[in-house]
Design a protein around this motif. Structure first.
Motif, PDB file in Angstrom:
ATOM      1  N   LEU A 171      -1.281  30.643   1.210  1.00 38.91           N
ATOM      2  CA  LEU A 171      -1.887  31.169   2.422  1.00 38.91           C
ATOM      3  C   LEU A 171      -0.914  32.093   3.151  1.00 38.91           C
ATOM      4  O   LEU A 171       0.182  31.696   3.528  1.00 38.91           O
ATOM      5  CB  LEU A 171      -2.289  30.010   3.337  1.00 38.91           C
ATOM      6  N   ASP A 172      -1.320  33.319   3.312  1.00 35.61           N
ATOM      7  CA  ASP A 172      -0.465  34.319   3.966  1.00 35.61           C
ATOM      8  C   ASP A 172      -0.953  34.504   5.396  1.00 35.61           C
ATOM      9  O   ASP A 172      -1.791  35.359   5.683  1.00 35.61           O
ATOM     10  CB  ASP A 172      -0.522  35.638   3.190  1.00 35.61           C
ATOM     11  N   ILE A 173      -0.421  33.666   6.282  1.00 33.74           N
ATOM     12  CA  ILE A 173      -0.882  33.728   7.663  1.00 33.74           C
ATOM     13  C   ILE A 173       0.259  33.352   8.594  1.00 33.74           C
ATOM     14  O   ILE A 173       1.058  32.455   8.301  1.00 33.74           O
ATOM     15  CB  ILE A 173      -2.098  32.794   7.881  1.00 33.74           C
ATOM     16  N   ASN A 174       0.354  34.051   9.684  1.00 33.76           N
ATOM     17  CA  ASN A 174       1.336  33.745  10.719  1.00 33.76           C
ATOM     18  C   ASN A 174       0.612  33.028  11.851  1.00 33.76           C
ATOM     19  O   ASN A 174      -0.280  33.602  12.480  1.00 33.76           O
ATOM     20  CB  ASN A 174       1.974  35.032  11.244  1.00 33.76           C
ATOM     21  N   PRO A 175       0.948  31.765  12.124  1.00 33.93           N
ATOM     22  CA  PRO A 175       0.215  31.024  13.154  1.00 33.93           C
ATOM     23  C   PRO A 175       0.320  31.654  14.539  1.00 33.93           C
ATOM     24  O   PRO A 175      -0.522  31.399  15.401  1.00 33.93           O
ATOM     25  CB  PRO A 175       0.876  29.639  13.126  1.00 33.93           C
ATOM     26  N   LEU A 176       1.323  32.508  14.746  1.00 32.25           N
ATOM     27  CA  LEU A 176       1.483  33.125  16.057  1.00 32.25           C
ATOM     28  C   LEU A 176       0.438  34.203  16.325  1.00 32.25           C
ATOM     29  O   LEU A 176       0.089  34.462  17.479  1.00 32.25           O
ATOM     30  CB  LEU A 176       2.892  33.719  16.188  1.00 32.25           C
ATOM     31  N   ASN A 177      -0.041  34.838  15.252  1.00 27.97           N
ATOM     32  CA  ASN A 177      -1.039  35.888  15.469  1.00 27.97           C
ATOM     33  C   ASN A 177      -2.327  35.641  14.690  1.00 27.97           C
ATOM     34  O   ASN A 177      -3.094  36.570  14.430  1.00 27.97           O
ATOM     35  CB  ASN A 177      -0.460  37.267  15.107  1.00 27.97           C
ATOM     36  N   ALA A 178      -2.568  34.377  14.294  1.00 29.58           N
ATOM     37  CA  ALA A 178      -3.802  34.052  13.584  1.00 29.58           C
ATOM     38  C   ALA A 178      -5.000  34.210  14.512  1.00 29.58           C
ATOM     39  O   ALA A 178      -4.917  33.970  15.722  1.00 29.58           O
ATOM     40  CB  ALA A 178      -3.739  32.621  13.064  1.00 29.58           C
ATOM     41  N   THR A 228       0.850  -1.188   0.000  1.00 27.48           N
ATOM     42  CA  THR A 228       0.000   0.000   0.000  1.00 27.48           C
ATOM     43  C   THR A 228       0.887   1.239   0.000  1.00 27.48           C
ATOM     44  O   THR A 228       2.034   1.205   0.459  1.00 27.48           O
ATOM     45  CB  THR A 228      -0.925   0.034   1.229  1.00 27.48           C
ATOM     46  N   ALA A 229       0.332   2.347  -0.502  1.00 26.39           N
ATOM     47  CA  ALA A 229       1.101   3.586  -0.576  1.00 26.39           C
ATOM     48  C   ALA A 229       0.159   4.777  -0.521  1.00 26.39           C
ATOM     49  O   ALA A 229      -0.997   4.704  -0.959  1.00 26.39           O
ATOM     50  CB  ALA A 229       1.922   3.632  -1.862  1.00 26.39           C
ATOM     51  N   SER A 230       0.663   5.873   0.027  1.00 27.04           N
ATOM     52  CA  SER A 230      -0.119   7.101   0.092  1.00 27.04           C
ATOM     53  C   SER A 230       0.790   8.296  -0.127  1.00 27.04           C
ATOM     54  O   SER A 230       2.006   8.219   0.084  1.00 27.04           O
ATOM     55  CB  SER A 230      -0.837   7.225   1.444  1.00 27.04           C
ATOM     56  N   VAL A 231       0.182   9.394  -0.553  1.00 27.65           N
ATOM     57  CA  VAL A 231       0.914  10.633  -0.796  1.00 27.65           C
ATOM     58  C   VAL A 231       0.196  11.763  -0.084  1.00 27.65           C
ATOM     59  O   VAL A 231      -1.034  11.886  -0.167  1.00 27.65           O
ATOM     60  CB  VAL A 231       1.007  10.945  -2.304  1.00 27.65           C
ATOM     61  N   GLN A 232       0.949  12.569   0.636  1.00 25.18           N
ATOM     62  CA  GLN A 232       0.402  13.758   1.278  1.00 25.18           C
ATOM     63  C   GLN A 232       1.020  14.971   0.603  1.00 25.18           C
ATOM     64  O   GLN A 232       2.246  15.113   0.569  1.00 25.18           O
ATOM     65  CB  GLN A 232       0.707  13.762   2.773  1.00 25.18           C
ATOM     66  N   SER A 233       0.162  15.840   0.039  1.00 26.92           N
ATOM     67  CA  SER A 233       0.642  16.967  -0.762  1.00 26.92           C
ATOM     68  C   SER A 233       0.150  18.287  -0.193  1.00 26.92           C
ATOM     69  O   SER A 233      -0.967  18.382   0.328  1.00 26.92           O
ATOM     70  CB  SER A 233       0.154  16.834  -2.208  1.00 26.92           C
ATOM     71  N   THR A 234       0.979  19.295  -0.315  1.00 26.34           N
ATOM     72  CA  THR A 234       0.597  20.643   0.088  1.00 26.34           C
ATOM     73  C   THR A 234      -0.164  21.295  -1.060  1.00 26.34           C
ATOM     74  O   THR A 234       0.355  21.400  -2.175  1.00 26.34           O
ATOM     75  CB  THR A 234       1.838  21.479   0.426  1.00 26.34           C
ATOM     76  N   SER A 235      -1.395  21.708  -0.808  1.00 27.76           N
ATOM     77  CA  SER A 235      -2.234  22.282  -1.859  1.00 27.76           C
ATOM     78  C   SER A 235      -1.755  23.680  -2.239  1.00 27.76           C
ATOM     79  O   SER A 235      -1.018  24.340  -1.495  1.00 27.76           O
ATOM     80  CB  SER A 235      -3.685  22.360  -1.385  1.00 27.76           C
ATOM     81  N   ASP A 236      -2.189  24.139  -3.420  1.00 26.91           N
ATOM     82  CA  ASP A 236      -1.853  25.495  -3.853  1.00 26.91           C
ATOM     83  C   ASP A 236      -2.389  26.525  -2.864  1.00 26.91           C
ATOM     84  O   ASP A 236      -1.732  27.540  -2.588  1.00 26.91           O
ATOM     85  CB  ASP A 236      -2.431  25.756  -5.247  1.00 26.91           C
ATOM     86  N   GLU A 237      -3.575  26.259  -2.325  1.00 30.85           N
ATOM     87  CA  GLU A 237      -4.156  27.193  -1.359  1.00 30.85           C
ATOM     88  C   GLU A 237      -3.262  27.332  -0.133  1.00 30.85           C
ATOM     89  O   GLU A 237      -3.042  28.437   0.380  1.00 30.85           O
ATOM     90  CB  GLU A 237      -5.547  26.727  -0.940  1.00 30.85           C
ATOM     91  N   MET A 238      -2.721  26.206   0.330  1.00 31.82           N
ATOM     92  CA  MET A 238      -1.855  26.242   1.507  1.00 31.82           C
ATOM     93  C   MET A 238      -0.560  26.989   1.204  1.00 31.82           C
ATOM     94  O   MET A 238      -0.059  27.764   2.032  1.00 31.82           O
ATOM     95  CB  MET A 238      -1.545  24.818   1.970  1.00 31.82           C
ATOM     96  N   LEU A 239      -0.026  26.776   0.004  1.00 30.82           N
ATOM     97  CA  LEU A 239       1.215  27.447  -0.376  1.00 30.82           C
ATOM     98  C   LEU A 239       1.027  28.957  -0.476  1.00 30.82           C
ATOM     99  O   LEU A 239       1.947  29.734  -0.191  1.00 30.82           O
ATOM    100  CB  LEU A 239       1.717  26.896  -1.715  1.00 30.82           C
TER     101      LEU A 239
END
Length: 355
Positions: free
Chosen positions: A251-258, A238-249
């Motif tokens: 996304l202009d957000i700082n998790p420290l002040n979200a 079995t195999a799987s792939v986890q990909s970063t979406s264009d939306e995530m790439l």
């Protein structure tokens, strides 16, 4: 149909013989093994002829599958190739690089196919993952099993880890810069547990772990590229792939002040939309039978096999380098898993190739 014999019918040789019979890729002429019980049991089980030595069958075959103990790979394969026979030899190709080089040169001279049994290349899950295993920057391979008393004439590096060394070289395809290794023995003189960290000239890194003294079996690979990661379970195919979406790439957000709303939105969609995991479609298949088909097709068409002698030689070279950096100490503390403190086990780095 090509006539073939299986040389060496211990556990792995018997599997090869069974699959030759089941899939009909070759005409099975017989099995060869100096151990009488091995050859007679295999001959009866697979309805074929038993031979005590190679001389008795070599003139009747076009090719052979060599599944003897590693120490005999060179002598048996050399005799076959000298007589113009195509050879599929189990991994590792030979115990030494000089022997591997001799077989490769001889096969070229005699125009014979020389294929090495790095079977995981043919695992359906690995094949299904090929499009995602590009520009890999980090790779982890784990291969463990219980102690079976098989292949104890070599270390776990040549027994198990060499599978993942071949996969690593096939995926990363760069010269090696450094190797760091650690290992120790549990039973006998050879390392039964080994770890290696490999650094490549192109900046990629790989971590390999192998044990034949584990309470659970595992054959897995994890590979990370810039925007995706691939996970393969070779046991379950079995195999799987986890990909970063264009939306995530984008996304202009700082998790420290979200804001709370932004955090909740990201958390709710993280694994479904932003960094989704996709289970790959893996067709059913038998990896060893696929090796046989590749071998037969190469003989019939003259095309190259997927794992030629040169690839087996490359994997062996890295495996031997890792072995040199191991200090396989006796396992003096079975309850803690700690090697003897009196013997240093960490080997210093040494450059393999210039950048």
């Amino acid at each position: 149909m090509l006539n073939v014999a299986v040389i060496g019918v211990g556990r792995l040789g018997s599997i090869h013989t069974k699959l030759v019979r089941e899939f009909g890729t070759f005409n099975l002429v017989g099995v060869v093994d100096p151990i009488k019980s091995n050859r007679l049991v295999a001959a009866e089980e697979f309805n074929t002829t038993a031979f005590e030595d190679l001389d008795a069958v070599i003139d009747r075959i076009d090719a052979a599958i060599v599944a003897t103990p590693t120490v005999y790979h060179h002598a048996v394969s050399k005799q076959l190739i000298e007589n113009g026979k195509h050879v599929f030899v189990e991994k590792p190709i030979t115990p030494t690089l000089d022997e591997a080089d001799e077989l490769i040169a001889l096969a070229s001279q005699k125009d014979c196919i020389l294929q090495v049994g790095h079977v995981e290349r043919f695992n359906p899950a690995f094949i299904a993952s090929q499009d995602h295993l590009t520009n890999v920057r980090w790779m982890e391979c784990t291969r463990t099993s219980g102690y079976t008393f098989r292949s104890t004439d070599v270390s776990v590096v040549l027994d198990l880890m060499i599978h993942d060394i071949d996969l690593m070289l096939n995926v990363i395809q760069s010269d090696i810069r450094d190797i760091n290794a650690f290992g120790y023995s549990v039973v006998g003189p050879h390392a039964d547990i080994a770890y290696a960290h490999v650094s490549f000239v192109n900046g990629a890194q790989a971590k390999l772990a192998a044990s034949r003294c584990a309470d659970q079996s595992e054959r897995s690979l994890f590979a990370a590229s810039e925007h995706n990661s691939t996970t393969i379970d070779f046991t379950t195919a079995t195999a799987s792939v986890q990909s970063t979406s264009d939306e995530m790439l984008e996304l202009d957000i700082n998790p420290l002040n979200a804001t709370t709303e932004e955090k909740e939105s990201i958390s709710a969609r993280f694994f479904t939309e932003l960094v989704p995991r996709q289970e790959l479609s893996v067709p059913a298949g038998n990896a060893i039978a696929s090796e046989h088909r590749d071998f037969a097709q190469a003989i019939s068409t003259g095309h190259s096999v997927q794992v030629p002698g040169t690839a087996g030689r490359d994997a062996l070279a890295v495996a031997l380098e890792i072995q040199q950096r191991l200090h396989a100490v006796r396992h003096d503390a079975p309850h803690t898993g700690v090697p003897s403190p009196n013997t240093p086990a960490l080997i210093s780095l040494r450059q393999l190739n210039a950048a």
